[in-house]
Motif scaffolding. Structure first.
Motif, PDB file in Angstrom:
ATOM      1  N   PRO A 351      10.150  12.734 -19.053  1.00 28.20           N
ATOM      2  CA  PRO A 351       9.894  13.178 -17.678  1.00 28.20           C
ATOM      3  C   PRO A 351      11.190  13.296 -16.888  1.00 28.20           C
ATOM      4  CG  PRO A 351       9.259  10.888 -17.966  1.00 28.20           C
ATOM      5  CD  PRO A 351       9.599  11.407 -19.328  1.00 28.20           C
ATOM      6  N   VAL A 352      11.282  14.347 -16.100  1.00 29.12           N
ATOM      7  CA  VAL A 352      12.484  14.639 -15.318  1.00 29.12           C
ATOM      8  C   VAL A 352      12.231  14.264 -13.867  1.00 29.12           C
ATOM      9  CG1 VAL A 352      14.163  16.399 -14.654  1.00 29.12           C
ATOM     10  CG2 VAL A 352      13.031  16.522 -16.890  1.00 29.12           C
ATOM     11  N   ILE A 353      13.138  13.507 -13.292  1.00 33.41           N
ATOM     12  CA  ILE A 353      13.094  13.189 -11.868  1.00 33.41           C
ATOM     13  C   ILE A 353      14.440  13.564 -11.254  1.00 33.41           C
ATOM     14  CG2 ILE A 353      11.358  11.369 -12.077  1.00 33.41           C
ATOM     15  CD1 ILE A 353      13.552   9.323 -12.053  1.00 33.41           C
ATOM     16  N   TYR A 354      14.391  13.971  -9.998  1.00 29.34           N
ATOM     17  CA  TYR A 354      15.589  14.445  -9.302  1.00 29.34           C
ATOM     18  C   TYR A 354      15.852  13.591  -8.071  1.00 29.34           C
ATOM     19  CZ  TYR A 354      16.351  18.824 -11.868  1.00 29.34           C
ATOM     20  OH  TYR A 354      16.651  19.747 -12.837  1.00 29.34           O
ATOM     21  N   PHE A 355      17.122  13.247  -7.862  1.00 24.36           N
ATOM     22  CA  PHE A 355      17.603  12.727  -6.583  1.00 24.36           C
ATOM     23  C   PHE A 355      17.987  13.927  -5.726  1.00 24.36           C
ATOM     24  CE2 PHE A 355      17.968   8.793  -8.880  1.00 24.36           C
ATOM     25  CZ  PHE A 355      17.848   7.807  -7.912  1.00 24.36           C
ATOM     26  N   THR A 356      17.445  13.993  -4.516  1.00 22.97           N
ATOM     27  CA  THR A 356      17.790  15.098  -3.628  1.00 22.97           C
ATOM     28  C   THR A 356      19.126  14.826  -2.940  1.00 22.97           C
ATOM     29  OG1 THR A 356      16.640  14.132  -1.719  1.00 22.97           O
ATOM     30  CG2 THR A 356      15.347  15.538  -3.214  1.00 22.97           C
ATOM     31  N   SER A 357      19.793  15.899  -2.567  1.00 19.53           N
ATOM     32  CA  SER A 357      21.039  15.816  -1.810  1.00 19.53           C
ATOM     33  C   SER A 357      21.069  16.993  -0.837  1.00 19.53           C
ATOM     34  CB  SER A 357      22.255  15.841  -2.752  1.00 19.53           C
ATOM     35  OG  SER A 357      22.298  17.066  -3.470  1.00 19.53           O
ATOM     36  N   GLY A 358      22.088  17.011  -0.015  1.00 16.84           N
ATOM     37  CA  GLY A 358      22.219  18.059   0.988  1.00 16.84           C
ATOM     38  C   GLY A 358      22.005  17.576   2.396  1.00 16.84           C
ATOM     39  N   ALA A 359      21.389  16.375   2.559  1.00 15.33           N
ATOM     40  CA  ALA A 359      21.147  15.822   3.889  1.00 15.33           C
ATOM     41  C   ALA A 359      21.840  14.471   4.045  1.00 15.33           C
ATOM     42  CB  ALA A 359      19.644  15.683   4.136  1.00 15.33           C
ATOM     43  N   GLY A 360      22.908  14.283   3.311  1.00 14.74           N
ATOM     44  CA  GLY A 360      23.645  13.025   3.401  1.00 14.74           C
ATOM     45  C   GLY A 360      22.998  11.882   2.649  1.00 14.74           C
TER      46      GLY A 360
END
Length: 732
Positions: A351-360
């Protein structure tokens, strides 16, 4: 005169039924020998070679039957030739037939009962009769497991019936008398010894587990490992590829055997080195790509399916030892084995999970967090996850979302949002599109939604529009978020607000603009919390009792509460354990302790109002309301069977602690498993344990009498039982 007459009459006597029966039995047995030999030859010449083992016991039985029948027939022939009276012939004929029956019963017990078990033990190193018996009641129900027992007991019963028919001859024939007495003694000893073995074996295998009186829990399986073993969906084969002379071997063997007591049918342990099977070792090395020089444990998941799913745990991951020998070794096999089982249970597609970025946000590649999130990423990957990062604000040359953003939203199982500090343009729109329902199928509505998401002029032939629509189709009802909302102070000393507060309100979540202070000296920023006893039932069911009962500290925490939301049910996950101070105003001093003292002196009544007694919510879970649950005030907190959608924590430091602390890591992993609706993967992190034990020298087992104590006691018990049997028989 009469003796000569009788002799001449018997010499000219036609063939008797007994003699004809022996000849017929010999002929049938010889035909069976030829047919079984031909079947064995065909099996050996087949390509690929077929198993010959099923025919061998019956071949032995047929050969022995032919020999015994021929011998009995010859004995009857000479009896008819040499007998001097009719009474002698009848007695000898009865003795021969009963002897033939006794020998046939012995052949059944030996060739079809005992011999297959011994041969299978030496020929089949993987799935022996003993291993099937040790798997539990499920394997005992198989006919192949019961067959040796039935043939052995049936043979002994046949011998007893045959000897019972010879009781009358025992008074006149001393040979028969000794044979009957000897058999009764042998049978009594075997039955008594069998009862002792069966009773002790059942008590050992299925009775109470060993009492662990060690301070480090050397003979205790962790409760999380117990849960994992009981929930194994398919069989698992464990191959211990460690030299028996290795100091780790007895410790590992004891632990694996203890694990087997929790699931004998599906958790199977094999010791190829102990069996000295070169063929099995070569098969394992070739099939699972293990080097003969490597030492460790091979975990094969669902071997019957042919999926070839396996993991190899190196010896260094089973126990860590100090180079200088000054520190006690740390037993890590329990945690390593649990991680391997979880990774295999995830399936071939991680399973693939992502950490979001772009908002600090904080991400594993963020440098200011001292690699704590990177450690969290490594630990998640050990649990079978594939962890990546995605910048939701990244755009292409046309102003639409970048291709890597579209790919991430298509393949991810869920998104992890760790402390967003701002809301850049398009950031919330991406989250809403990922989490929201399917857009209307009408062309104007679809184009309007795409134009809003792109925040720019829409081109009818823009390929991004089609990508967005496909994402909506693919992600409908599948978007899941794990959010860590950071809490802190602004430059003026006031608590910070949650950057995605408006987004959380759509799901019935209220993120307070506050900061919780503990009233305990020395831990003012560390709030003591615990899991809500009325938390989501599925989430609570997947956690261990220790996880549910333990209170722990979370630094820099804000209030996370619920607000009315028609389509979602919000349930408190974490709540305060002791009273806390709710900071909503600016600090009156540089230090929080000084602020509390100043506030208490200035406004005692206001200070008292800001004290929040437990329980005060600091984390929540959100799931869709089931269509079968009525929407009325009486069912406001009932979730039904709706799909899990969000888990929101009121502290971002919890994500950092999860990279170091096992307790917080288990909470994060359990939240991920709950969002994925994989409750069997909850609460499985197991810390290593230090074992302080005495390890004898290499010559201890060679020269110690303890190694022969068990064998000596068994021989002594057999002699005593045999003596008692002889005494009882002679008394009769």
């Amino acid at each position: 005169m009469s003796g000569s007459t009788i002799w001449s009459g018997r010499g000219n006597r036609p063939w008797t039924p007994a003699l004809l029966g022996m000849i017929a039995a010999s002929a049938v047995a010889l035909v069976a020998v030829v047919w079984l030999g031909w079947k064995i030859y065909q099996a050996s010449q087949a390509r690929p070679p077929q198993p010959r083992f099923p025919y061998v016991p019956w071949l032995i039985f047929s050969i022995a039957t032919a020999v015994v029948s021929l011998a009995t027939g010859l004995s009857l022939w000479f009896t008819y030739k040499l007998a001097e009276s009719e009474q002698t012939i009848a007695s000898a004929e009865k003795a021969n037939l009963l002897g033939w029956l006794a020998l046939e019963a012995f052949i059944v017990a030996a060739a079809l009962g005992v011999a297959p078990v011994i041969m299978e033990y030496h020929l089949n190193e993987v799935n022996t009769w003993f291993s099937r018996v040790n798997r539990g009641l499920g394997a005992w129900r198989e006919w192949d497991t019961w067959r040796p027992i039935v043939f052995t007991l049936g043979g002994l019963l046949g011998m007893m019936l045959a000897f019972t028919g010879m009781v009358n001859e025992a008074r006149e024939n001393p040979v028969v008398r000794r044979l009957i007495y000897g058999y009764n003694t042998f049978l009594s000893a075997i039955l008594l010894l069998g009862i002792l073995i069966v009773v002790n074996g059942i008590a050992f295998a299925y009775g109470t587990r060993p009492f662990d009186w060690t301070a480090t829990g050397s003979y205790t399986v962790h409760e999380r490992m117990q849960k994992l073993l009981r929930q194994l969906p398919v069989p698992v084969d464990i191959y211990v590829l460690i030299d028996p002379d290795d100091s780790l071997y007895p410790e590992l063997r004891d632990y694996l055997e203890l694990c087997r007591t929790y699931n004998r049918e599906k958790f199977r342990v094999h010791y190829p080195y102990l069996r000295s099977s070169r063929e099995l070792l070569q098969l394992l090395f070739q099939r699972y790509r293990v080097s003969p020089d490597q030492s460790g444990v091979l975990v094969v998941y669902d071997p019957e399916s042919g999926r070839n799913a396996y993991q190899f745990i190196r010896r260094d991951d089973l126990r860590s030892e100090s180079r200088l020998g000054r520190e006690a070794p740390v037993f890590k096999a329990e945690g390593s084995l649990a991680s391997a089982l979880i990774s295999l249970m995830q399936g071939p597609q991680k399973p693939v999970i992502y950490f979001t970025s772009g908002a600090g946000e904080m991400t594993p590649s963020h440098s200011r967090e001292q690699r704590n999130l990177r450690r969290l990423k490594d630990r998640l990957e050990q649990q079978g996850y594939q962890v990546k990062e995605v910048d939701l604000t990244k755009r292409d040359v046309l102003g639409g979302p970048a291709p890597e953003v579209l790919q991430a939203l298509m393949e991810t199982e869920l998104l992890i949002v760790a402390d967003p500090l701002s809301v850049p343009p398009g950031y919330l729109d991406m989250l809403k599109l990922y989490m929201g329902p399917l857009a209307p199928l009408g062309l104007p509505q679809t184009l309007a939604l795409v134009q809003t998401a792109l925040q720019g002029p829409l081109h009818l032939f823009d390929p991004a529009a089609l990508d967005w629509f496909l994402i909506q189709q693919h992600r409908r009802g599948k978007g899941r978020l794990l959010i860590f909302t950071g809490a802190g102070l602004e430059t003026n000393g006031a608590p910070t607000s949650c950057a995605i507060e408006t987004f959380l309100k759509d799901y019935g979540i209220s993120a307070g603009r506050d900061l919780l202070f503990s009233l305990e000296r020395g831990h003012i920023l560390d709030v003591l919390v615990h899991i809500n006893p009325q938390a989501d039932q599925q989430l609570r069911a997947g956690l261990s009792p220790s996880q549910l009962e333990t209170a722990f500290r979370i630094p820099l925490c804000r209030t996370i509460d619920s607000t009315p939301a028609g389509d979602y049910v919000v349930t408190t996950l974490l709540q305060t354990y002791v009273p806390v101070y709710l900071l909503q105003e600016q600090l009156l001093a540089d230090q929080p302790e000084l602020h509390l003292l100043e506030q208490l002196q200035r406004d005692p009544a206001g200070f008292k109002q800001r004290i929040k007694n437990p329980p005060h919510p600091v984390a929540v879970t959100v799931r869709e309301r089931s269509s079968r649950v009525p929407r009325d005030p009486f069912h406001a907190g009932v979730a039904g069977e709706g799909t899990p959608r969000l888990v929101v924590f009121g502290s971002a430091v919890l994500a950092l602690q999860a990279g170091l602390d096992d307790f917080q890591f288990n909470l994060v992993v359990s939240s991920l498993a709950w969002l994925r609706q994989r409750t069997e993967l909850m609460d499985v992190g197991i810390p290593p344990r230090e074992r302080k034990s005495f390890e004898p020298g290499p010559n201890f087992q060679r020269y110690s009498l303890l190694s022969y104590m068990v064998h000596g006691l068994m021989v002594f018990a057999l002699v005593i039982v045999s003596g008692i049997g002889v005494y009882l028989v002679r008394r009769q």
